[in-house]
Motif scaffolding. Structure first.
Motif, PDB file in Angstrom:
ATOM      1  N   LEU A   1       4.795   3.596  16.421  1.00 32.56           N
ATOM      2  CA  LEU A   1       4.812   4.824  15.638  1.00 32.56           C
ATOM      3  C   LEU A   1       3.622   4.919  14.702  1.00 32.56           C
ATOM      4  O   LEU A   1       3.352   5.970  14.157  1.00 32.56           O
ATOM      5  N   ARG A   2       2.954   3.825  14.476  1.00 37.56           N
ATOM      6  CA  ARG A   2       1.828   3.866  13.549  1.00 37.56           C
ATOM      7  C   ARG A   2       0.605   4.438  14.252  1.00 37.56           C
ATOM      8  O   ARG A   2       0.452   4.356  15.433  1.00 37.56           O
ATOM      9  N   GLY A   3      -0.251   5.036  13.484  1.00 41.72           N
ATOM     10  CA  GLY A   3      -1.467   5.610  14.042  1.00 41.72           C
ATOM     11  C   GLY A   3      -1.856   6.839  13.242  1.00 41.72           C
ATOM     12  O   GLY A   3      -1.469   6.997  12.102  1.00 41.72           O
TER      13      GLY A   3
ATOM     14  N   LYS B   1       0.849  -1.182   0.000  1.00 39.55           N
ATOM     15  CA  LYS B   1       0.000   0.000   0.000  1.00 39.55           C
ATOM     16  C   LYS B   1       0.888   1.237   0.000  1.00 39.55           C
ATOM     17  O   LYS B   1       2.103   1.146  -0.026  1.00 39.55           O
ATOM     18  N   MET B   2       0.263   2.414   0.046  1.00 36.06           N
ATOM     19  CA  MET B   2       1.026   3.649   0.041  1.00 36.06           C
ATOM     20  C   MET B   2       1.854   3.780   1.319  1.00 36.06           C
ATOM     21  O   MET B   2       1.508   3.228   2.351  1.00 36.06           O
ATOM     22  N   LYS B   3       2.928   4.533   1.225  1.00 40.28           N
ATOM     23  CA  LYS B   3       3.766   4.765   2.399  1.00 40.28           C
ATOM     24  C   LYS B   3       3.014   5.581   3.434  1.00 40.28           C
ATOM     25  O   LYS B   3       2.149   6.398   3.108  1.00 40.28           O
ATOM     26  N   ASP B   4       3.337   5.348   4.696  1.00 37.33           N
ATOM     27  CA  ASP B   4       2.711   6.064   5.801  1.00 37.33           C
ATOM     28  C   ASP B   4       3.674   7.115   6.329  1.00 37.33           C
ATOM     29  O   ASP B   4       4.808   6.789   6.699  1.00 37.33           O
ATOM     30  N   LEU B   5       3.240   8.374   6.367  1.00 33.80           N
ATOM     31  CA  LEU B   5       4.057   9.438   6.933  1.00 33.80           C
ATOM     32  C   LEU B   5       4.097   9.274   8.444  1.00 33.80           C
ATOM     33  O   LEU B   5       3.056   9.182   9.098  1.00 33.80           O
TER      34      LEU B   5
END
Length: 122
Positions: A118-120, A56-60
């Protein structure tokens, strides 16, 4: 990534110039030790850290701007970029010379937590 650890990479942008580090797969405490050289165009460097994902797309994770006027010529200055999560930090070293050099790295240091949590919503 839902089934694995983070796949972080850093993007450093200065004016129209851009440098992207390699992706360090399945690692919550990456060390890049990479160098990017830019011709001075303005007084700012934009730094963004992402969690890359092949499906999927990268997560900032975090984006920040560093002002170059705080770095004197021939001086090496370390910047600490706080990341989401308790005690999570990206270390960025900048050296201004006649041929500017920016080194992006995250040293292994037991006082700084890894990239877990770090995700969220950032």
């Amino acid at each position: 990534d839902f089934l694995s650890e983070s796949d972080p990479f850093v993007s450093v942008k200065h004016g129209e110039q851009k440098y992207v580090t390699k992706v360090i797969s399945n690692n919550k405490n990456p060390v890049w030790n990479e160098t990017a050289r830019f011709d001075i165009e303005d007084n700012e460097v934009e730094v963004a850290i992402f969690d890359g994902d092949y499906f999927k797309m990268k997560d900032l994770i975090k984006k920040t701007t560093i002002k170059l006027d705080v770095v004197e010529m021939e001086q090496i200055k370390e910047f600490k970029v706080p990341l989401p999560g308790k005690d999570s930090t990206l270390f960025l070293t900048i050296k201004r010379t006649k041929e500017p050099e920016y080194v992006v790295y995250k040293p292994e240091n037991e006082h700084h937590r890894s990239f877990e949590d770090l995700r969220g919503d950032y």
